[in-house]
Write a protein that holds these residues in place. Structure first.
Motif, short mmCIF file in Angstrom:
data_model
loop_
_atom_site.label_atom_id
_atom_site.label_comp_id
_atom_site.label_asym_id
_atom_site.label_seq_id
_atom_site.Cartn_x
_atom_site.Cartn_y
_atom_site.Cartn_z
N LEU A 76 63.96 -11.14 56.03
CA LEU A 76 64.10 -12.21 57.01
C LEU A 76 64.89 -13.38 56.45
O LEU A 76 65.74 -13.97 57.14
CB LEU A 76 62.72 -12.68 57.47
N ALA A 77 64.61 -13.75 55.21
CA ALA A 77 65.34 -14.85 54.58
C ALA A 77 66.82 -14.51 54.42
O ALA A 77 67.70 -15.37 54.60
CB ALA A 77 64.72 -15.18 53.22
N LYS A 78 67.11 -13.26 54.09
CA LYS A 78 68.51 -12.83 53.96
C LYS A 78 69.23 -12.97 55.29
O LYS A 78 70.36 -13.47 55.36
CB LYS A 78 68.55 -11.38 53.49
N GLY B 130 66.79 -23.81 57.26
CA GLY B 130 67.65 -23.83 56.09
C GLY B 130 67.80 -25.24 55.56
O GLY B 130 68.11 -26.17 56.32
N TYR B 131 67.53 -25.42 54.27
CA TYR B 131 67.57 -26.74 53.64
C TYR B 131 68.68 -26.79 52.59
O TYR B 131 68.51 -26.24 51.50
CB TYR B 131 66.26 -27.05 52.94
N PRO B 132 69.81 -27.45 52.84
CA PRO B 132 70.74 -27.69 51.74
C PRO B 132 70.15 -28.76 50.82
O PRO B 132 69.29 -29.55 51.24
CB PRO B 132 71.99 -28.21 52.45
N LEU C 239 53.20 -20.34 56.45
CA LEU C 239 54.54 -20.62 55.93
C LEU C 239 54.92 -19.64 54.84
O LEU C 239 54.26 -19.57 53.79
CB LEU C 239 54.60 -22.04 55.38
N TRP C 240 55.99 -18.89 55.07
CA TRP C 240 56.62 -18.13 54.00
C TRP C 240 57.86 -18.90 53.58
O TRP C 240 58.63 -19.39 54.43
CB TRP C 240 57.02 -16.72 54.43
N VAL D 292 65.30 -21.52 52.12
CA VAL D 292 64.90 -21.01 53.42
C VAL D 292 63.38 -20.97 53.52
O VAL D 292 62.70 -20.50 52.60
CB VAL D 292 65.46 -19.59 53.67
N SER D 293 62.84 -21.48 54.61
CA SER D 293 61.41 -21.35 54.88
C SER D 293 61.23 -20.89 56.32
O SER D 293 62.06 -21.19 57.19
CB SER D 293 60.66 -22.65 54.62
#
Length: 354
Positions: free
Chosen positions: A63-65, A188-190, A213-214, A293-294
Motif C-alpha cells: 500500500l505504501a509503495k 505523504g509527508y515531504p 495507523l500504519w 507515508v502513513s
C-alpha cells in the motif's frame, strides 16, 4: 513503569496483541487483552496493536509503495482527483492545503470515506470517493479497508469487556458502530525545511472512535503528548510547555513491525464520561527520506449513532479507585459532530482540526 520523585515514567507505549479477539470466542487470552486495553486507555489513550496474526506485513508495504507512486505523479495528474471536484472532503488534498491550529500542514493526502447512498457532491461529506487510476490501487486498498473494519469491531468488543459492560450492553453499543462511517487517509509527508516552524501535521486530537495507523519505518515523526505525571524516559530533555497545552512531554511513537498504532477519539470520552481521554498527537518529519507515508484508518461510529455516556463507565466512576467525571458529556449525534468538524472545511479555507 517506574517512579521518579512521585512522577510516573513511561518508557514506551504498551503493545497489546489483539489476536485473542480475532481468533474466535474460545481463544485464550481474551480477558487479559481486554484488561490491557482498559489500562492503556486509562493511562495513555495510545497504544500499539499487534496485528501480525491478522495481516501479512507485506500487505501495508505494498500500500505504501502504491501511495508513493501516486504522490510522485505530476501535479496535474494528482489534481484530477482533487477534493474540490467532489464534496471538498473526498479526494486529493494538495500539499499545505489543510490547516491545523492556524498553520498549513506540510503534507498531501488522499481522503476516503464510507460510501453513501444517493451521493450528492453539493452536500458536505456526501460526495463520491475519488480513486487514483494506478493499477491495483483501489483493489488493494479496499482489502485493507475491509480488514480494518473487522479489526475495529474486534477492538470495540474487547474494550467493552475491559470496561465491564454486560453482554446486552455490548449488543447495544455494537448497533452504534456496526455500519461505521469510516475514514481513511493516505498521507505523504515531504521533509520539513530545517528553518520551518510549522508542522507536517499540527497537534490535534482525533474526534471519532478508534484510529489504526500504519506508517513506514521512519522514526521520530509521529509524536504523542503525555501530560504530567507521565514523562518519557527516552526523551527527558524535551518536555516543553507549549502555548495552550498543559505541561508534559512529547514522545515518539515509532513504527513497530507487525503493529499499528491505535488511539482513541473524542467519542470514547463521551462514552466513558471522561474516564478515557483522547490524546494530543502531531507529526514532525525532518528525516532524509523524501516522503514519509502513513495510512491512518479511522473506525468511527455510525453516521446516525447517538453517542452518550455508558452505564458501565458510570458504574466504574462510582468506585473511588477510578477517576471521577471530568465534566458534563451530553449525548451527541456522531454525524452532526463530524459535519461540524470537517464539512466543507477545505472549501472554506479552514483546517480539519481547527
Amino acid at each position: 513503569m517506574a517512579e521518579t520523585t512521585g512522577i510516573k515514567v513511561a518508557s514506551n507505549l504498551p503493545i497489546i496483541s489483539i489476536a485473542p479477539w480475532l481468533n474466535g470466542a474460545d481463544a485464550p487470552g481474551r480477558l487479559s487483552t481486554a484488561a490491557a486495553l482498559h489500562a492503556a486507555c486509562l493511562e495513555f489513550g495510545f497504544f500499539y496493536l499487534d496485528i501480525s496474526s491478522f495481516v501479512d506485513p507485506e500487505e501495508p508495504e505494498e500500500l505504501a509503495k502504491l501511495a508513493r507512486e501516486f504522490f510522485s505523479l505530476p501535479q496535474e495528474e494528482k489534481d484530477k482527483i482533487w477534493l474540490g471536484h467532489q464534496d471538498h472532503a473526498r479526494g486529493y488534498a494538495r500539499l499545505k492545503e489543510n490547516v491545523t491550529n492556524g498553520k498549513a500542514d506540510n503534507h498531501e493526502a488522499i481522503d476516503l470515506y464510507r460510501p453513501v447512498e444517493q451521493p450528492d457532491k453539493t452536500k458536505p461529506l456526501w460526495g463520491e470517493n475519488q480513486w487514483p487510476t494506478l493499477p491495483q490501487f483501489r483493489e488493494k486498498y479496499e482489502v485493507w479497508i475491509h480488514k480494518m473494519k473487522v479489526l475495529g469491531m474486534a477492538v470495540m468488543e474487547a474494550m467493552s469487556v475491559g470496561l465491564g459492560m454486560r453482554p446486552d450492553e455490548w449488543d447495544q453499543l455494537r448497533t452504534q458502530v456496526d455500519d461505521s462511517f469510516w475514514v481513511m487517509r493516505i498521507i505523504g509527508y515531504p521533509p520539513l525545511p530545517n528553518d520551518e516552524d510549522g508542522f507536517s501535521c499540527g497537534a490535534h486530537k482525533d474526534y471519532g472512535c478508534l484510529t489504526f495507523l500504519w506508517a513506514d519505518p521512519t522514526r521520530n515523526a509521529l509524536q504523542v503528548f503525555l501530560p504530567e505525571p507521565f514523562v518519557a524516559v527516552e526523551n527527558p530533555g524535551h518536555a516543553p510547555v507549549e502555548e495552550g497545552i498543559e505541561r508534559g512531554a512529547w514522545i515518539s511513537a515509532d513504527p513497530i513491525s507487525g503493529c499499528v498504532v491505535c488511539n482513541i477519539g473524542e467519542m470514547w470520552e463521551i462514552w466513558t464520561q471522561g474516564l478515557y481521554k483522547s490524546t494530543l498527537h502531531r507529526v514532525i518529519h525532518r528525516g532524509s527520506n523524501y516522503r514519509f507515508v502513513s495510512i491512518p484508518f479511522f473506525f468511527e461510529p455510525n453516521f446516525n449513532a447517538v453517542v452518550a455516556p455508558l452505564p458501565a463507565a458510570k458504574r466504574l466512576q462510582q468506585d473511588d479507585s477510578q477517576k471521577k467525571p471530568a465534566g458534563t458529556y451530553s449525548p451527541t449525534v456522531y454525524g452532526d459532530f463530524l459535519l461540524k468538524k470537517v464539512g466543507g472545511n477545505f472549501a472554506q479555507g479552514k483546517g480539519k482540526y481547527d
